[in-house]
Design a protein around this motif. Sequence first.
Motif, PDB file in Angstrom:
ATOM      1  N   VAL B   8       0.858  -1.183   0.000  1.00 26.77           N
ATOM      2  CA  VAL B   8       0.000   0.000   0.000  1.00 26.77           C
ATOM      3  C   VAL B   8       0.897   1.236   0.000  1.00 26.77           C
ATOM      4  N   LEU B   9       0.750   2.035  -1.042  1.00 30.26           N
ATOM      5  CA  LEU B   9       1.588   3.227  -1.149  1.00 30.26           C
ATOM      6  C   LEU B   9       0.947   4.374  -0.378  1.00 30.26           C
ATOM      7  N   PRO B  10       1.752   5.235   0.243  1.00 29.61           N
ATOM      8  CA  PRO B  10       1.179   6.432   0.853  1.00 29.61           C
ATOM      9  C   PRO B  10       0.549   7.310  -0.235  1.00 29.61           C
ATOM     10  N   ASP B  11      -0.421   8.153   0.177  1.00 30.16           N
ATOM     11  CA  ASP B  11      -1.186   8.962  -0.779  1.00 30.16           C
ATOM     12  C   ASP B  11      -0.299   9.755  -1.725  1.00 30.16           C
ATOM     13  N   SER B  12       0.830  10.236  -1.198  1.00 25.78           N
ATOM     14  CA  SER B  12       1.686  11.101  -2.001  1.00 25.78           C
ATOM     15  C   SER B  12       2.309  10.353  -3.173  1.00 25.78           C
ATOM     16  N   GLU B  13       2.491   9.039  -2.996  1.00 27.92           N
ATOM     17  CA  GLU B  13       3.149   8.276  -4.054  1.00 27.92           C
ATOM     18  C   GLU B  13       2.181   7.563  -4.974  1.00 27.92           C
ATOM     19  N   GLN B  14       0.873   7.610  -4.675  1.00 25.17           N
ATOM     20  CA  GLN B  14      -0.084   6.879  -5.504  1.00 25.17           C
ATOM     21  C   GLN B  14      -0.186   7.488  -6.890  1.00 25.17           C
ATOM     22  N   ILE B  15      -0.371   6.603  -7.881  1.00 26.75           N
ATOM     23  CA  ILE B  15      -0.454   7.077  -9.254  1.00 26.75           C
ATOM     24  C   ILE B  15      -1.770   7.811  -9.441  1.00 26.75           C
ATOM     25  N   GLN B  16      -1.690   9.006  -9.965  1.00 24.40           N
ATOM     26  CA  GLN B  16      -2.892   9.803 -10.170  1.00 24.40           C
ATOM     27  C   GLN B  16      -3.541   9.417 -11.489  1.00 24.40           C
ATOM     28  N   ASN B  17      -4.880   9.529 -11.552  1.00 24.79           N
ATOM     29  CA  ASN B  17      -5.598   9.285 -12.792  1.00 24.79           C
ATOM     30  C   ASN B  17      -5.188  10.356 -13.808  1.00 24.79           C
ATOM     31  N   PRO B  18      -4.568   9.931 -14.906  1.00 26.42           N
ATOM     32  CA  PRO B  18      -4.069  10.949 -15.832  1.00 26.42           C
ATOM     33  C   PRO B  18      -5.184  11.601 -16.645  1.00 26.42           C
ATOM     34  N   GLY B  19      -6.405  11.057 -16.594  1.00 24.17           N
ATOM     35  CA  GLY B  19      -7.480  11.635 -17.388  1.00 24.17           C
ATOM     36  C   GLY B  19      -7.366  11.233 -18.840  1.00 24.17           C
ATOM     37  N   PHE B  20      -8.205  11.841 -19.671  1.00 27.68           N
ATOM     38  CA  PHE B  20      -8.196  11.481 -21.089  1.00 27.68           C
ATOM     39  C   PHE B  20      -7.034  12.146 -21.807  1.00 27.68           C
ATOM     40  N   PRO B  21      -6.535  11.487 -22.855  1.00 32.37           N
ATOM     41  CA  PRO B  21      -5.535  12.175 -23.670  1.00 32.37           C
ATOM     42  C   PRO B  21      -6.177  13.358 -24.374  1.00 32.37           C
ATOM     43  N   PRO B  22      -5.403  14.347 -24.760  1.00 29.77           N
ATOM     44  CA  PRO B  22      -5.985  15.523 -25.410  1.00 29.77           C
ATOM     45  C   PRO B  22      -6.713  15.134 -26.685  1.00 29.77           C
ATOM     46  N   TYR B  23      -7.788  15.854 -26.975  1.00 27.13           N
ATOM     47  CA  TYR B  23      -8.604  15.529 -28.140  1.00 27.13           C
ATOM     48  C   TYR B  23      -7.845  15.814 -29.423  1.00 27.13           C
ATOM     49  N   ARG B  24      -7.808  14.779 -30.281  1.00 24.18           N
ATOM     50  CA  ARG B  24      -7.116  14.940 -31.560  1.00 24.18           C
ATOM     51  C   ARG B  24      -8.201  15.096 -32.623  1.00 24.18           C
ATOM     52  N   PRO B  25      -8.258  16.247 -33.279  1.00 20.43           N
ATOM     53  CA  PRO B  25      -9.348  16.444 -34.254  1.00 20.43           C
ATOM     54  C   PRO B  25      -9.248  15.454 -35.403  1.00 20.43           C
ATOM     55  N   ARG B  26     -10.411  15.010 -35.876  1.00 20.88           N
ATOM     56  CA  ARG B  26     -10.451  14.069 -37.005  1.00 20.88           C
ATOM     57  C   ARG B  26     -10.428  14.858 -38.304  1.00 20.88           C
ATOM     58  N   VAL B  27     -10.177  14.182 -39.405  1.00 20.27           N
ATOM     59  CA  VAL B  27     -10.138  14.895 -40.698  1.00 20.27           C
ATOM     60  C   VAL B  27     -11.480  15.544 -40.987  1.00 20.27           C
ATOM     61  N   SER B  28     -12.579  14.838 -40.536  1.00 21.28           N
ATOM     62  CA  SER B  28     -13.900  15.398 -40.831  1.00 21.28           C
ATOM     63  C   SER B  28     -14.216  16.610 -39.949  1.00 21.28           C
ATOM     64  N   ASP B  29     -13.461  16.786 -38.825  1.00 19.35           N
ATOM     65  CA  ASP B  29     -13.626  17.994 -38.010  1.00 19.35           C
ATOM     66  C   ASP B  29     -12.977  19.190 -38.701  1.00 19.35           C
ATOM     67  N   LEU B  30     -11.845  18.918 -39.390  1.00 22.84           N
ATOM     68  CA  LEU B  30     -11.050  20.001 -39.952  1.00 22.84           C
ATOM     69  C   LEU B  30     -11.499  20.380 -41.354  1.00 22.84           C
ATOM     70  N   ASP B  31     -11.921  19.391 -42.096  1.00 19.44           N
ATOM     71  CA  ASP B  31     -12.186  19.631 -43.519  1.00 19.44           C
ATOM     72  C   ASP B  31     -13.661  19.349 -43.822  1.00 19.44           C
TER      73      ASP B  31
END
Lengths: 267, 337
Positions: B8-31
Amino acid sequence: MATSVPTSSRRKTGRRSPLASVALLLIGLLATGGAYAAFTTSASASTPASEQAQVSEGKKLFEANCATCHGLGAVGTAGVAPSLVGVGPAAVDFQVGTGRMPMAASGPQAEQKPTQFTNTQIAALAAYVGSLAPGPAIPSADSLKGGNVSTGAELFRVNCAMCHNVAGAGGALTEGKYAPPLTGVTAKHVYEAMVTGPQNMPVFNNLNITPKDKAAIVAYLQYLDSHPSPGGLDLGNLGPVSEGLFVWIFALGAIVVVTIWLTAKPN
Amino acid sequence: MPVGTAVVLPDSEQIQNPGFPPYRPRVSDLDPKKARSNERRIALLFAASMVGSVFAIVAYIVFPINANDPGSIRLNNLFLGLGIALSLLGIGIAAVHWSKALMEGHDLSEERHMTRGSEATRASAAEVFHLGNKESGFTRRKLVRNTLIASLALWPLPGIIIFRDLGPADQDANDVLRHTMWKAGTRLTKDPNGVPIKASDVTLGSVFHVIPEGLDDREDALEQKAKAAVLLMRLKPEDLHVSKGRENWNYHGIVAYSKICTHVGCPVALYEQQTHHLLCPCHQSQFDITHEAEVIFGPAKRPLPQLPITVDSEGYLVARSDFHEPVGPSFWERDHT
């Protein structure tokens, strides 16, 4: 050498050798006499004589190719090869005609392979083994024809299908032995196999399955050969084994592909 | 101190939820041009589905199933199937493509609902039960409650009794399983034509598939055959190992065994005439005919029952009696006579 030298000199001089007329006379006499002898005896003894020749030809072939295992006089060798006395010409025609004999190597059972003898040689071997003791004869071409397909199918289901598969696709037996597929096997060999019971196949004599019923079974197998599966791709007619494998590979493969496509990020 | 080996790791060392990767626009979003072409593509897939549906109907009419022509079934099934497949796959692929290429593409997460209800819900559920008990008097009126429980316990019994009698009418099911058509003097006849078999017909290495004489005259021929089917084989008499009491059950090396596997009742008929082994094709049980069909491999537990045979005055093979034990797989009362 002694004759070729005068021949070349004769051509140069353009004269016949003094012995030529004598030789011609001799040949003529022998030919007439021989033909006369042949024609006068043909009425009484020519068939046995040619059969005798065939048997002795078969004996020579047997001693050269088969006697190592089956023994001189085809009496067999204990633990190696069975006696062939009484197996009949049908057994020889089947075993040698399908290439099962001579065996390439000892194994669970003799494998089918390209025939190693000509038809004449096989006939001679069959005649020799047939001369040792009475046994099942090679069926005539007429006895293989005219069978009723649906009678044959019923008899096949009762007597043959448990080993050879209802579609004649063959199947596994114990300890590496197997019942071979019957597709493309000639009518004669199917008939002979029933009469003689090669290797671990039981014998189906003419009192068990009458010759007419045997012709019916042959007709059913020929029907299977000439009428491919109405359901399309038959996957070897092996039932759940090949069908299951097909589903596992192609159906599951398709599901995997679709899953990857569903979860892939669009570009 | 926590017990166990988990780290059991102390709170300070626990891996944080990194969340979603940044949104990468699709070709249909751009064009917008690409978006329009995707739109057309999706519409085309829906149209293909329409074509498939119509094709399936047309194919069903154009390729009818004709009696006596198995090939017509193949064409009918093939084209009907292709039409329906196109019709459904068109919708499915279009829908997925639509969602992937054109619909809002941002990742989002939804919290899972709590399995446990809120305190208020739980309290009100308990209140419903208390109220039901109070109003019905379920725990107060013990006689009513107990008779209710007893009647519920009894109602399935008629069904069970009826199941017990699903066997043949006016016959004891146990008795039916215990006896076959064979009796003393019944001739052994060939399957399927019913021709009686002479002992002299059965040459060495032969196998005959046998049914009792008169089977086809029975109204219940198939039920009888399922129990009475027999495999007849001829071995060299010296190859047979006959146990005491069975000396006269074979006739000069001709033996008859039940064809019904003692495991789950498949027809055992793969006889190897050189090894004298009998193989069951369903689960690979092997029986050794030279040792009275004892099991030498596989899941079968008992040897195949032997049919005692002899010949009659005309030389035909006949049964000496019925089998001396029930044929086929085990059943509940098998060992209790």
